[in-house]
Motif scaffolding. Structure first.
Motif, PDB file in Angstrom:
ATOM      1  N   LYS A 254     -10.744  -8.922   8.383  1.00 24.09           N
ATOM      2  CA  LYS A 254     -11.605  -9.896   9.063  1.00 24.09           C
ATOM      3  C   LYS A 254     -11.296 -10.002  10.551  1.00 24.09           C
ATOM      4  CE  LYS A 254      -8.618 -13.833   7.904  1.00 24.09           C
ATOM      5  NZ  LYS A 254      -8.537 -15.126   7.201  1.00 24.09           N
ATOM      6  N   GLU A 255     -10.075  -9.678  10.953  1.00 22.55           N
ATOM      7  CA  GLU A 255      -9.710  -9.788  12.362  1.00 22.55           C
ATOM      8  C   GLU A 255     -10.358  -8.690  13.203  1.00 22.55           C
ATOM      9  OE1 GLU A 255      -8.056 -12.161  13.775  1.00 22.55           O
ATOM     10  OE2 GLU A 255      -7.419 -13.257  11.979  1.00 22.55           O
ATOM     11  N   ARG A 256     -10.359  -7.459  12.684  1.00 21.05           N
ATOM     12  CA  ARG A 256     -10.878  -6.318  13.461  1.00 21.05           C
ATOM     13  C   ARG A 256     -12.262  -5.861  13.016  1.00 21.05           C
ATOM     14  NH1 ARG A 256      -6.495  -1.761  13.123  1.00 21.05           N
ATOM     15  NH2 ARG A 256      -6.664  -2.316  10.923  1.00 21.05           N
ATOM     16  N   GLY A 257     -12.687  -6.301  11.834  1.00 18.79           N
ATOM     17  CA  GLY A 257     -14.004  -5.907  11.357  1.00 18.79           C
ATOM     18  C   GLY A 257     -14.025  -4.568  10.650  1.00 18.79           C
ATOM     19  N   ASN A 258     -12.888  -3.898  10.556  1.00 20.30           N
ATOM     20  CA  ASN A 258     -12.826  -2.623   9.845  1.00 20.30           C
ATOM     21  C   ASN A 258     -12.709  -2.858   8.340  1.00 20.30           C
ATOM     22  OD1 ASN A 258     -12.884  -1.274  12.292  1.00 20.30           O
ATOM     23  ND2 ASN A 258     -10.670  -1.183  12.457  1.00 20.30           N
ATOM     24  N   MET A 259     -13.049  -1.850   7.576  1.00 16.59           N
ATOM     25  CA  MET A 259     -12.944  -1.923   6.122  1.00 16.59           C
ATOM     26  C   MET A 259     -12.208  -0.704   5.607  1.00 16.59           C
ATOM     27  SD  MET A 259     -16.720  -3.282   4.979  1.00 16.59           S
ATOM     28  CE  MET A 259     -17.520  -4.633   5.865  1.00 16.59           C
ATOM     29  N   THR A 260     -11.554  -0.894   4.472  1.00 20.78           N
ATOM     30  CA  THR A 260     -10.892   0.224   3.800  1.00 20.78           C
ATOM     31  C   THR A 260     -11.375   0.281   2.370  1.00 20.78           C
ATOM     32  OG1 THR A 260      -8.902   0.031   5.176  1.00 20.78           O
ATOM     33  CG2 THR A 260      -8.698   1.239   3.113  1.00 20.78           C
ATOM     34  N   MET A 261     -11.985   1.399   2.021  1.00 19.85           N
ATOM     35  CA  MET A 261     -12.441   1.629   0.661  1.00 19.85           C
ATOM     36  C   MET A 261     -11.419   2.524  -0.024  1.00 19.85           C
ATOM     37  SD  MET A 261     -16.128   3.178  -0.509  1.00 19.85           S
ATOM     38  CE  MET A 261     -15.984   4.521   0.667  1.00 19.85           C
ATOM     39  N   GLU A 262     -10.956   2.101  -1.190  1.00 19.54           N
ATOM     40  CA  GLU A 262      -9.941   2.877  -1.908  1.00 19.54           C
ATOM     41  C   GLU A 262     -10.494   3.325  -3.252  1.00 19.54           C
ATOM     42  OE1 GLU A 262      -5.176   2.825  -2.990  1.00 19.54           O
ATOM     43  OE2 GLU A 262      -6.146   1.016  -2.210  1.00 19.54           O
ATOM     44  N   VAL A 263     -10.382   4.611  -3.498  1.00 19.61           N
ATOM     45  CA  VAL A 263     -10.852   5.211  -4.746  1.00 19.61           C
ATOM     46  C   VAL A 263      -9.632   5.655  -5.541  1.00 19.61           C
ATOM     47  CG1 VAL A 263     -12.290   7.008  -5.776  1.00 19.61           C
ATOM     48  CG2 VAL A 263     -12.941   5.994  -3.578  1.00 19.61           C
ATOM     49  N   PHE A 264      -9.622   5.338  -6.839  1.00 18.46           N
ATOM     50  CA  PHE A 264      -8.476   5.636  -7.683  1.00 18.46           C
ATOM     51  C   PHE A 264      -8.780   6.800  -8.622  1.00 18.46           C
ATOM     52  CE2 PHE A 264      -8.203   1.214  -6.433  1.00 18.46           C
ATOM     53  CZ  PHE A 264      -6.894   1.111  -5.998  1.00 18.46           C
ATOM     54  N   GLU A 265      -7.752   7.214  -9.333  1.00 20.90           N
ATOM     55  CA  GLU A 265      -7.862   8.369 -10.215  1.00 20.90           C
ATOM     56  C   GLU A 265      -8.897   8.123 -11.316  1.00 20.90           C
ATOM     57  OE1 GLU A 265      -4.869   5.520 -11.764  1.00 20.90           O
ATOM     58  OE2 GLU A 265      -5.216   6.487  -9.828  1.00 20.90           O
TER      59      GLU A 265
END
Length: 316
Positions: A254-265
Motif C-alpha cells: 500500500k505504501e508504494r502501490g506495487n503488487m506481488t503475485m505468487e504462484v505455488f507448485e
C-alpha cells in the motif's frame, strides 16, 4: 450494445451511440474520474484512500458485521484489537483498489509489468512447456483483477466469467478492460462446459473455491477454526480440460502501490481423490493463500453462509 448471449461464445459489448444519451452522462463522469485517478501518483491515491475509508465506514455496518462474524468463526482467539486492525486495513485496501481501478483500463502493458511482480513463474512455464492450460486457485483478494490483467499482459491466454451490468456504459467498460491484453470473457450463465472447452483450447482461468454454493453438492471441511461448505469440482474441471491447478495469491504494497503475485507448485488432484479429500485440500490451500495477506481478503463475503447441522448461523 451487448451481443446476444450464446453458449461457448465470448461475451462482447460494442460501443453504441445510445451510450451518449444524457441519462448516461453521470456514468461517463464517473469513468472520467476513474481515468483521471489512474494518472495521479500512487501517493495521492494512498492519502485519498485513507480519507475515503474513514468517510464510508459508517455506511458499511452490514459488511462489517459479516466480516466480524467470519473472523470470529475462523479465529476465535483473535483479540478485539487484532480484529479491528484487520477490518481497518480491509476497508483501506477496498478504498485504494477502488480508486485505482482505472489503472487496468488505461495504463500500458509496461506499467503492469513494472508494478506487478510474479514469483513462482517457473510453475506457469512448466505447465506451458507441457502444453497444459492452468486453473489458478485463488481466493477473493482485492488484487485479483490485477493478477488477471498481469497474466494476460505476460502472454497467458486467460478467460473469465462476467455478470451483465444493467448500465451499458459500465458493461462496455468492464468487458473492454478485461479484454485489453488478449483475455476472453464469457457470460457467467454459459456454465462449466464453456470453461472446460476453453481449457481444451488452451485458455486458463481463475477458480475461486471460497464461494458458498449451498449444501446440495458441497462438502464440509475444516477451514481455520471452523468448517466451510466447499464445492469439490476443480479436480473434475482440470481433468476434463487437461489442465494444471496452481494456487495463486496477490498482495498489495500500500505504501508504494506495487503488487506481488505468487504462484505455488501444482496440486495433485487425480481422479482417485475423493470429494471429501478434495474439499479438505482446497480449504487447506485457501488457508495458506488467505494467510499470506489476511487484511487483503474480502472478509465481508458470506463464505460461511452454509453451516453444518446444528451449528449456529452466522449472519442473522
Amino acid at each position: 450494445m451487448s451481443l446476444p448471449i450464446s453458449p461457448n461464445q465470448p461475451y462482447r459489448v460494442e460501443f453504441c451511440r445510445s451510450m451518449l444519451s444524457p441519462k448516461y452522462w453521470p456514468s461517463w463522469l464517473a469513468v472520467g474520474m476513474m481515468v483521471l485517478l489512474a494518472y495521479l501518483p500512487h501517493r495521492v491515491r494512498y492519502w485519498m484512500a485513507r480519507g475515503l475509508a474513514r468517510v464510508i465506514r459508517p455506511f458499511c455496518k452490514k459488511p462489517f458485521r459479516i466480516a466480524r462474524a467470519n473472523l470470529g468463526a475462523c479465529f476465535p482467539d483473535m483479540s478485539e484489537a487484532e480484529t479491528e486492525a484487520i477490518l481497518k486495513k480491509m476497508m483501506f485496501n477496498f478504498s485504494l483498489v477502488g480508486l485505482s481501478m482505472g489503472v487496468l483500463a488505461v495504463k500500458s502493458r509496461k506499467h503492469l509489468e513494472k508494478h506487478i511482480a510474479i514469483k513462482g513463474l517457473e510453475h506457469i512455464e512448466r505447465a506451458r512447456d507441457q502444453g497444459k492450460p492452468i486453473v489458478f486457485l485463488v481466493p477473493h483478494l482485492w488484487g485479483i483483477e490485477y493478477a488477471g490483467a498481469r497474466l494476460s499482459s505476460w502472454g497467458l491466454p486467460m478467460m473469465g466469467m462476467v455478470k451483465h451490468h444493467k448500465n451499458p456504459v459500465f458493461n462496455w467498460l468492464s468487458v473492454r478492460q478485461r479484454c485489453r491484453f488478449g483475455g476472453t470473457v464469457y457470460h457467467r450463465d454459459a456454465g462449466l462446459r464453456t470453461l472446460v472447452q476453453g481449457l481444451r483450447r488452451g485458455e486458463s482461468f481463475f477458480y475461486l473455491p471460497d464461494q458458498d454454493h449451498g449444501p446440495e453438492k458441497s462438502i464440509f471441511a475444516d477451514f481455520f477454526a471452523t468448517q466451510k461448505a466447499t464445492l469439490p469440482v476443480i479436480g473434475r474441471l482440470a481433468n476434463c480440460g487437461g489442465a494444471t491447478v496452481l494456487p495463486l495469491t496477490i498482495g498489495i504494497d500500500k505504501e508504494r502501490g506495487n503488487m506481488t503475485m505468487e504462484v505455488f507448485e501444482a496440486l495433485d488432484l487425480g481422479t482417485k481423490l475423493s470429494k471429501e479429500a478434495e474439499a479438505s485440500l482446497l480449504n487447506h490451500q485457501l488457508e495458506r493463500l488467505i494467510g499470506a495477506h489476511p487484511e487483503q481478503y474480502m472478509w465481508f463475503l458470506k463464505v460461511l453462509h452454509t453451516r453444518p447441522e446444528g451449528a449456529k448461523l452466522l449472519y442473522r
